[in-house]
Design a protein around this motif. Structure first.
Motif, mmCIF file in Angstrom:
data_model
loop_
_atom_site.group_PDB
_atom_site.id
_atom_site.type_symbol
_atom_site.label_atom_id
_atom_site.label_comp_id
_atom_site.label_asym_id
_atom_site.label_seq_id
_atom_site.Cartn_x
_atom_site.Cartn_y
_atom_site.Cartn_z
ATOM 1 N N SER A 180 0.979 -1.438 0.116
ATOM 2 C CA SER A 180 -0.215 -0.051 0.054
ATOM 3 C C SER A 180 0.866 1.075 -0.096
ATOM 4 O O SER A 180 1.058 1.936 -0.639
ATOM 5 C CB SER A 180 -1.044 -0.063 1.070
ATOM 6 N N ALA A 181 1.625 0.715 0.721
ATOM 7 C CA ALA A 181 2.796 2.347 0.575
ATOM 8 C C ALA A 181 3.427 2.262 -0.151
ATOM 9 O O ALA A 181 3.560 3.876 -0.765
ATOM 10 C CB ALA A 181 3.648 2.373 1.897
ATOM 11 N N ALA A 182 3.807 1.172 -1.006
ATOM 12 C CA ALA A 182 4.408 1.786 -2.475
ATOM 13 C C ALA A 182 3.380 2.367 -3.096
ATOM 14 O O ALA A 182 3.902 3.120 -4.246
ATOM 15 C CB ALA A 182 5.043 0.289 -3.234
ATOM 16 N N LEU A 183 2.437 1.822 -4.133
ATOM 17 C CA LEU A 183 0.989 2.810 -4.243
ATOM 18 C C LEU A 183 1.316 4.225 -3.924
ATOM 19 O O LEU A 183 0.635 4.800 -5.167
ATOM 20 C CB LEU A 183 0.079 2.175 -3.952
ATOM 21 N N VAL A 184 1.498 4.836 -2.526
ATOM 22 C CA VAL A 184 1.172 5.800 -2.274
ATOM 23 C C VAL A 184 1.953 6.335 -2.293
ATOM 24 O O VAL A 184 1.826 8.175 -3.228
ATOM 25 C CB VAL A 184 0.385 6.020 -0.422
ATOM 26 N N ARG A 185 3.333 6.370 -2.642
ATOM 27 C CA ARG A 185 4.612 7.098 -3.639
ATOM 28 C C ARG A 185 4.176 7.324 -4.774
ATOM 29 O O ARG A 185 4.395 8.342 -5.231
ATOM 30 C CB ARG A 185 5.699 5.656 -3.272
ATOM 31 N N GLN A 186 3.226 6.079 -5.618
ATOM 32 C CA GLN A 186 3.226 6.582 -7.325
ATOM 33 C C GLN A 186 1.616 7.807 -7.080
ATOM 34 O O GLN A 186 2.096 8.327 -8.032
ATOM 35 C CB GLN A 186 2.371 5.550 -7.485
ATOM 36 N N LEU A 187 1.000 7.759 -6.005
ATOM 37 C CA LEU A 187 -0.333 8.330 -5.652
ATOM 38 C C LEU A 187 0.907 10.099 -5.989
ATOM 39 O O LEU A 187 0.094 10.300 -6.635
ATOM 40 C CB LEU A 187 -0.729 8.200 -4.667
ATOM 41 N N VAL A 188 1.308 10.452 -4.932
ATOM 42 C CA VAL A 188 1.889 11.611 -4.862
ATOM 43 C C VAL A 188 2.972 12.715 -6.173
ATOM 44 O O VAL A 188 2.486 13.121 -6.543
ATOM 45 C CB VAL A 188 3.553 11.618 -4.174
ATOM 46 N N GLU A 189 3.637 11.215 -7.103
ATOM 47 C CA GLU A 189 3.865 11.163 -8.483
ATOM 48 C C GLU A 189 2.233 12.265 -8.891
ATOM 49 O O GLU A 189 2.720 12.794 -10.005
ATOM 50 C CB GLU A 189 3.911 10.546 -9.170
ATOM 51 N N ILE A 190 1.616 11.372 -8.919
ATOM 52 C CA ILE A 190 0.753 11.650 -9.838
ATOM 53 C C ILE A 190 0.092 12.812 -9.629
ATOM 54 O O ILE A 190 -0.949 13.964 -9.755
ATOM 55 C CB ILE A 190 -1.033 10.702 -9.357
ATOM 56 N N GLU A 191 -0.287 12.555 -7.864
ATOM 57 C CA GLU A 191 -0.548 14.551 -7.690
ATOM 58 C C GLU A 191 -0.224 15.876 -8.567
ATOM 59 O O GLU A 191 -0.641 16.585 -8.786
ATOM 60 C CB GLU A 191 -0.462 14.962 -6.089
ATOM 61 N N TYR A 192 1.348 15.723 -8.101
ATOM 62 C CA TYR A 192 2.582 16.715 -8.622
ATOM 63 C C TYR A 192 2.321 16.747 -10.572
ATOM 64 O O TYR A 192 1.155 18.313 -11.206
ATOM 65 C CB TYR A 192 3.836 15.916 -9.098
ATOM 66 N N LEU A 193 2.008 15.801 -11.808
ATOM 67 C CA LEU A 193 1.094 15.425 -12.504
ATOM 68 C C LEU A 193 0.111 16.348 -12.674
ATOM 69 O O LEU A 193 -0.859 17.291 -13.284
ATOM 70 C CB LEU A 193 1.263 14.682 -13.438
ATOM 71 N N ALA A 194 -1.126 16.566 -11.652
ATOM 72 C CA ALA A 194 -2.844 16.436 -11.884
ATOM 73 C C ALA A 194 -2.224 18.587 -11.219
ATOM 74 O O ALA A 194 -3.277 19.845 -12.166
ATOM 75 C CB ALA A 194 -3.297 16.620 -10.297
ATOM 76 N N TRP A 195 -1.508 19.013 -10.849
ATOM 77 C CA TRP A 195 -1.148 20.168 -10.109
ATOM 78 C C TRP A 195 -0.726 20.582 -11.588
ATOM 79 O O TRP A 195 -1.287 22.011 -11.904
ATOM 80 C CB TRP A 195 -0.560 20.276 -9.406
ATOM 81 N N ALA A 196 0.283 20.224 -12.493
ATOM 82 C CA ALA A 196 0.806 20.921 -13.383
ATOM 83 C C ALA A 196 -0.596 20.690 -15.044
ATOM 84 O O ALA A 196 -0.419 21.850 -15.600
ATOM 85 C CB ALA A 196 1.940 19.675 -14.249
ATOM 86 N N VAL A 197 -1.109 20.110 -14.767
ATOM 87 C CA VAL A 197 -2.102 19.490 -15.735
ATOM 88 C C VAL A 197 -3.555 21.581 -15.725
ATOM 89 O O VAL A 197 -3.650 21.786 -16.153
ATOM 90 C CB VAL A 197 -3.415 18.731 -15.652
ATOM 91 N N THR A 198 -2.956 21.286 -14.191
ATOM 92 C CA THR A 198 -4.078 22.038 -13.942
ATOM 93 C C THR A 198 -3.093 23.838 -14.137
ATOM 94 O O THR A 198 -4.029 24.875 -14.243
ATOM 95 C CB THR A 198 -4.701 22.403 -12.002
ATOM 96 N N ASN A 199 -2.408 24.030 -13.705
ATOM 97 C CA ASN A 199 -1.735 25.079 -14.019
ATOM 98 C C ASN A 199 -0.842 25.622 -14.315
ATOM 99 O O ASN A 199 -1.229 26.912 -15.209
ATOM 100 C CB ASN A 199 -0.088 24.760 -12.671
ATOM 101 N N ASP A 200 -0.953 24.427 -15.890
ATOM 102 C CA ASP A 200 -0.507 24.843 -17.137
ATOM 103 C C ASP A 200 -0.673 24.457 -18.038
ATOM 104 O O ASP A 200 0.234 22.955 -18.439
ATOM 105 C CB ASP A 200 1.069 25.607 -17.168
ATOM 106 N N PRO A 201 -1.882 24.184 -18.513
ATOM 107 C CA PRO A 201 -2.285 22.732 -19.383
ATOM 108 C C PRO A 201 -0.566 22.783 -20.827
ATOM 109 O O PRO A 201 -0.573 21.763 -20.840
ATOM 110 C CB PRO A 201 -3.250 22.510 -19.902
ATOM 111 N N ASP A 202 -0.763 23.709 -21.403
ATOM 112 C CA ASP A 202 0.004 23.753 -22.235
ATOM 113 C C ASP A 202 1.213 23.126 -21.687
ATOM 114 O O ASP A 202 1.986 22.524 -22.828
ATOM 115 C CB ASP A 202 0.430 25.414 -22.659
#
Length: 221
Positions: free
Chosen positions: A77-99
């Motif tokens: 479970s902890a290993a998947l959460v570490r992956q989820l943290v990286e997904i959160e970064y990408l979700a922020w990037a998509v919102t912050n600057d889609p281009d």
């Protein structure tokens, strides 16, 4: 689903994580399917593709944590959460600057190493994502480090709750970033229904949660 008067902190974590997993999976599928609509602009199609892919990946990770936690598979479970943290970064990037995020969508390995490693995104976030939080997740579930691994495997019940807390925290952040990424695009009916479920679960979780620091507090013991 329980409400704030009957939910324990443990139950509210599980309710939110289950709602987020399903919500993100539906979000991903619906957002990507809308790209076939001929009435959308090129910018809207790019945002839907980006947000849909990030949501689909995040949804599978969150839903999988639910199943692993139910079986007390704390380290996995902890290993998947570490992956989820990286997904959160990408979700922020998509919102912050889609281009800018479109570069990630079309990137090759060289570009990803240059600009889309987790550390590179953290630098561009200007402090939104602390280095220590990511490094803590890497220690616990990203790399096989003896001392943290022995702690997780030796105290499964405690670490399952920490993992669910962290999934709720980072999963909810991902969900809210992705919803913002679709502002200005007509509401997606299926996502709208799940938004209500996630919103209710999130509210109950905030009212009942007692684990203020999650992974950080466990590391500091």
């Amino acid at each position: 689903m329980h409400d704030s008067f009957t939910s324990s902190p443990a139950q509210s974590r599980r309710d939110l994580v289950m709602s987020l997993g399903l919500g993100l999976v539906v979000f991903g599928a619906e957002a990507r399917s809308l790209t076939a609509d001929g009435n959308l602009t090129g910018d809207q199609v790019r945002r839907l593709l980006l947000a849909g892919l990030v949501g689909a990946i995040g949804g599978e990770l969150v839903a999988s944590v639910t199943y692993l936690a139910a079986g007390r598979w704390a380290y996995a479970s902890a290993a998947l959460v570490r992956q989820l943290v990286e997904i959160e970064y990408l979700a922020w990037a998509v919102t912050n600057d889609p281009d800018d995020a479109w570069e990630w969508f079309k990137s090759d390995k060289r570009i990803r190493l240059q600009r889309w490693q987790p550390g590179k995104i953290r630098q561009r976030s200007e402090g939104r994502f602390p280095n220590k939080d990511y490094h803590d997740h890497c220690e616990i579930g990203g790399h096989p480090v003896p001392e943290p691994a022995m702690s997780v495997l030796g105290h499964r019940d405690k670490w399952v709750e920490v993992t669910l807390y962290e999934t709720a925290l980072h999963g909810a952040a991902t969900w809210h970033y992705l919803l913002r990424a679709l502002e200005g695009i007509d509401p997606i009916s299926e996502v709208e229904r799940h938004y209500q479920l996630v919103d209710r679960a999130y509210e109950v979780w905030q009212r009942t949660e007692t684990m203020d620091k999650g992974l950080r507090s466990e590391n500091d013991e």
